[in-house]
Motif scaffolding. Structure first.
Motif, mmCIF file in Angstrom:
data_model
loop_
_atom_site.group_PDB
_atom_site.id
_atom_site.type_symbol
_atom_site.label_atom_id
_atom_site.label_comp_id
_atom_site.label_asym_id
_atom_site.label_seq_id
_atom_site.Cartn_x
_atom_site.Cartn_y
_atom_site.Cartn_z
ATOM 1 N N HIS A 153 0.914 -1.349 0.011
ATOM 2 C CA HIS A 153 0.182 0.097 0.033
ATOM 3 C C HIS A 153 0.629 1.470 0.085
ATOM 4 O O HIS A 153 0.627 2.232 -0.593
ATOM 5 C CB HIS A 153 -1.043 0.160 1.448
ATOM 6 C CG HIS A 153 -1.906 1.155 1.535
ATOM 7 N ND1 HIS A 153 -3.068 1.342 0.473
ATOM 8 C CD2 HIS A 153 -1.734 2.413 2.302
ATOM 9 C CE1 HIS A 153 -3.592 2.357 1.136
ATOM 10 N NE2 HIS A 153 -2.830 3.032 2.028
ATOM 11 N N HIS B 26 1.180 4.387 -2.524
ATOM 12 C CA HIS B 26 1.172 5.821 -2.372
ATOM 13 C C HIS B 26 2.378 6.764 -3.062
ATOM 14 O O HIS B 26 2.197 7.820 -3.570
ATOM 15 C CB HIS B 26 1.076 6.430 -0.733
ATOM 16 C CG HIS B 26 -0.280 6.236 -0.036
ATOM 17 N ND1 HIS B 26 -1.322 6.968 -0.531
ATOM 18 C CD2 HIS B 26 -0.583 5.496 0.983
ATOM 19 C CE1 HIS B 26 -2.203 6.694 0.081
ATOM 20 N NE2 HIS B 26 -2.004 5.759 1.147
ATOM 21 N N GLY C 21 -2.563 7.995 7.575
ATOM 22 C CA GLY C 21 -3.340 7.681 8.757
ATOM 23 C C GLY C 21 -2.433 6.731 9.743
ATOM 24 O O GLY C 21 -2.747 6.687 10.865
ATOM 25 N N GLY C 22 -1.482 5.865 9.006
ATOM 26 C CA GLY C 22 -0.997 4.853 9.966
ATOM 27 C C GLY C 22 0.674 4.988 9.657
ATOM 28 O O GLY C 22 1.151 4.185 10.412
ATOM 29 N N GLY D 282 -1.302 11.723 10.263
ATOM 30 C CA GLY D 282 -2.728 11.652 10.120
ATOM 31 C C GLY D 282 -3.447 11.340 11.262
ATOM 32 O O GLY D 282 -4.617 11.665 11.708
ATOM 33 N N ASP E 113 -6.289 13.097 13.244
ATOM 34 C CA ASP E 113 -7.455 12.759 13.749
ATOM 35 C C ASP E 113 -7.756 12.679 15.269
ATOM 36 O O ASP E 113 -8.796 13.092 15.406
ATOM 37 C CB ASP E 113 -7.670 11.086 13.260
ATOM 38 C CG ASP E 113 -7.589 11.319 11.610
ATOM 39 O OD1 ASP E 113 -7.887 12.327 11.043
ATOM 40 O OD2 ASP E 113 -7.162 10.185 11.156
ATOM 41 N N GLY F 169 -8.857 14.828 10.183
ATOM 42 C CA GLY F 169 -7.776 15.668 9.543
ATOM 43 C C GLY F 169 -8.210 16.563 8.719
ATOM 44 O O GLY F 169 -8.022 17.914 8.807
ATOM 45 N N PRO F 170 -9.028 16.286 7.515
ATOM 46 C CA PRO F 170 -9.526 17.431 6.593
ATOM 47 C C PRO F 170 -10.297 18.399 7.207
ATOM 48 O O PRO F 170 -10.398 19.940 6.757
ATOM 49 C CB PRO F 170 -10.259 16.567 5.557
ATOM 50 C CG PRO F 170 -10.156 15.132 5.722
ATOM 51 C CD PRO F 170 -9.464 15.186 6.945
ATOM 52 N N GLY G 285 -2.347 10.282 2.782
ATOM 53 C CA GLY G 285 -3.572 11.118 3.015
ATOM 54 C C GLY G 285 -3.165 12.662 3.574
ATOM 55 O O GLY G 285 -3.807 13.579 3.037
ATOM 56 N N ASN H 175 -2.911 17.907 2.431
ATOM 57 C CA ASN H 175 -2.965 19.244 3.043
ATOM 58 C C ASN H 175 -2.311 20.477 2.327
ATOM 59 O O ASN H 175 -1.020 20.383 2.012
ATOM 60 C CB ASN H 175 -2.398 19.033 4.513
ATOM 61 C CG ASN H 175 -2.372 20.100 5.536
ATOM 62 O OD1 ASN H 175 -1.823 21.126 5.232
ATOM 63 N ND2 ASN H 175 -3.149 20.105 6.297
ATOM 64 N N THR I 183 -5.269 10.413 -0.969
ATOM 65 C CA THR I 183 -5.794 9.567 -0.029
ATOM 66 C C THR I 183 -5.747 8.252 -0.766
ATOM 67 O O THR I 183 -5.708 8.099 -1.954
ATOM 68 C CB THR I 183 -7.027 10.064 0.427
ATOM 69 O OG1 THR I 183 -7.969 10.450 -0.538
ATOM 70 C CG2 THR I 183 -6.935 11.036 1.654
ATOM 71 N N ASP I 184 -6.453 7.167 0.119
ATOM 72 C CA ASP I 184 -6.552 5.870 -0.680
ATOM 73 C C ASP I 184 -7.365 5.745 -2.030
ATOM 74 O O ASP I 184 -8.263 6.102 -1.929
ATOM 75 C CB ASP I 184 -7.118 4.955 0.382
ATOM 76 C CG ASP I 184 -6.013 4.600 1.460
ATOM 77 O OD1 ASP I 184 -4.845 5.219 1.259
ATOM 78 O OD2 ASP I 184 -6.530 4.037 2.438
HETATM 79 O O1 KG4 Z 1 -3.480 7.619 3.029
HETATM 80 P P1 KG4 Z 1 -4.696 7.702 3.705
HETATM 81 O O2 KG4 Z 1 -6.165 7.888 2.788
HETATM 82 O O3 KG4 Z 1 -4.868 6.297 4.441
HETATM 83 C C1 KG4 Z 1 -4.007 5.557 5.160
HETATM 84 O O4 KG4 Z 1 -3.367 4.858 4.297
HETATM 85 O O5 KG4 Z 1 -3.938 6.095 6.355
HETATM 86 O O6 KG4 Z 1 -4.557 8.798 4.700
HETATM 87 C C2 KG4 Z 1 -5.766 9.302 5.714
HETATM 88 C C3 KG4 Z 1 -5.208 10.082 6.634
HETATM 89 C C4 KG4 Z 1 -6.378 10.374 7.819
HETATM 90 O O7 KG4 Z 1 -5.473 10.586 9.050
HETATM 91 C C5 KG4 Z 1 -6.677 11.673 7.341
HETATM 92 O O8 KG4 Z 1 -7.270 12.723 8.567
HETATM 93 C C6 KG4 Z 1 -5.411 12.319 6.856
HETATM 94 O O9 KG4 Z 1 -4.939 11.262 5.925
HETATM 95 N N1 KG4 Z 1 -5.682 13.739 5.985
HETATM 96 C C7 KG4 Z 1 -5.656 14.903 6.049
HETATM 97 C C8 KG4 Z 1 -6.067 15.769 4.949
HETATM 98 N N2 KG4 Z 1 -6.678 14.745 4.255
HETATM 99 C C9 KG4 Z 1 -6.474 13.829 4.699
HETATM 100 N N3 KG4 Z 1 -5.047 15.325 7.079
HETATM 101 C C10 KG4 Z 1 -4.420 16.655 7.088
HETATM 102 N N4 KG4 Z 1 -4.908 17.450 6.076
HETATM 103 C C11 KG4 Z 1 -5.820 17.124 5.207
HETATM 104 N N5 KG4 Z 1 -6.158 18.018 4.423
#
Ligand code: KG4
Ligand code: ZN
Length: 337
Positions: free
Chosen positions: A111, A115, A137-138, A163, A167, A180-181, A268, A272, A299-300
């Motif tokens: 994964h 990314h 997120g991880g 992330g 959150d 996050g967003p 994710g 930002n 994001t994913d």
């Molecule tokens: O890559 P992703 O979609 O899933 C994982 O692989 O974890 O990342 C999701 C993470 C979440 O913690 C979300 O809150 C964060 O990315 N995220 C953001 C923004 N958009 C998504 N954090 C800060 N600002 C953003 N605009």
């Protein structure tokens, strides 16, 4: 070569078809966010069950939108880790089985490699080598990238991912999941200098990160200042600036250490805008360039999995007939292409 990509590692079902001549032919995404929102976070069993419901209909939709049939697909790529075991197993079982039924090769995709390679889908893709900041997120990782599968882990978070810190702080502020967003949106209304949050681990050498203390600092400010909408916006802006500053400081250190002139940001948190802008300024100061995917591919998504799968399938790599997943999977274990 045409590759079907399947992403089911967490709370989005992403399907895409990538063609090496024509680029991305279709990509569809179903988000489970409303399903998990009531619980304030991802419920793994609900995630798996929803992937079971959505994956095959979305594959049919992606084929239809790409105007092709199973016979036009030359390989199937699915996320095999890292992620939630049950959720990964849905994509792996469907992906591996479809490839067997279609008599085509299958590939188990990492994964985070998905990314990392996502900016290659854009009009101005980065050349190797480059520094990659993976922020999801991880995961929060700084990786030296010499080529596909030639990864050196330079630093990572010793506790929460960036992330996750967004959150958790958003949750403390009473914002919905995933916060996050929403926190980032709120930050646009606030004063980023109002509250002094720490820039963890920047006062000592090294490229590791620690974000778990930031939410405690935020909790203290929230308890002291209350939660009027201006206070909320100021906390959001100050918190976001602390995370961005920390990431910028470590990226600058990593650029100096490696001599790379290109920086890829993905995952994710790379969506930002403040992070994108401040890293762009950093690279400008260093005479380099920053690369990130279009917002929907930060994001994913299935597109990044189809692309990562394509590079490896095109190099002759493929998965045996075992249906397996690797929920914990260091990216440095991947073979080079
Ligand atoms: O890559 P992703 O979609 O899933 C994982 O692989 O974890 O990342 C999701 C993470 C979440 O913690 C979300 O809150 C964060 O990315 N995220 C953001 C923004 N958009 C998504 N954090 C800060 N600002 C953003 N605009
Ligand atoms: Zn992800």
């Amino acid at each position: 070569m045409r590759v079907l990509g399947i992403e089911t590692s967490c709370d989005e079902t992403g399907i895409a078809i990538y063609d090496d001549q024509r680029g991305l032919l279709s990509h569809v995404l179903y988000s489970q966010i409303p399903l998990h929102a009531d619980y304030g976070g991802v419920v793994p069993e609900l995630a798996s069950r929803d992937h079971i419901r959505k994956t095959i209909p979305l594959i049919k939709q992606a084929l239809l939108e790409a105007d092709c049939t199973a016979a036009d697909i030359d390989g199937v790529a699915y996320t095999a880790g890292p992620g939630l075991a049950g959720a990964l197993l849905v994509g792996a079982a469907i992906g591996r089985s479809l490839a067997m039924a279609w008599n085509k090769p299958a590939l188990a995709v990492h994964h985070m490699e998905g990314h990392l390679l996502a900016p290659m889908l854009e009009a101005n893709p980065p050349q190797f080598p480059f520094l990659a900041l993976l922020v999801s997120g991880g995961h929060t990782q700084l990786v030296g990238v010499e080529g596909i599968g030639r990864y050196e882990l330079l630093g990572e978070s010793i506790d929460d991912a960036a992330g996750e810190a967004f959150d958790k702080t958003a949750k403390l502020m009473g914002l919905d999941y995933p916060g996050g967003p929403l926190l980032a949106k709120l930050a646009t209304q606030g004063d980023s200098k109002k509250y002094k949050f720490p820039r963890p681990m920047t006062d000592r050498p090294g490229l590791d990160f620690s974000f778990s203390g930031l939410k405690t600092s935020a909790a203290n400010v929230i308890a002291k200042e209350g939660s009027s909408s201006q206070v909320q916006a100021d906390i959001a802006a100050s918190f976001q600036q602390a995370v961005v500053d920390t990431l910028v400081i470590k990226c600058e250190r990593a650029l100096q250490q490696t001599g790379y002139k290109r920086l890829v940001i993905a995952g994710g948190v790379s969506a930002n805008t403040s992070l994108q802008q401040q890293l762009a300024q950093l690279l400008k100061r260093h005479g380099g360039e920053v690369f990130y995917p279009r917002k929907e591919f930060c994001t994913d998504n299935g597109a990044m999995i189809a692309l990562a799968g394509y590079y490896r399938l095109a190099a002759g790599q493929q998965q045996d007939l075992t249906i397996g997943v690797t929920p914990r999977w260091p990216m440095q274990q991947l073979p080079a292409v």
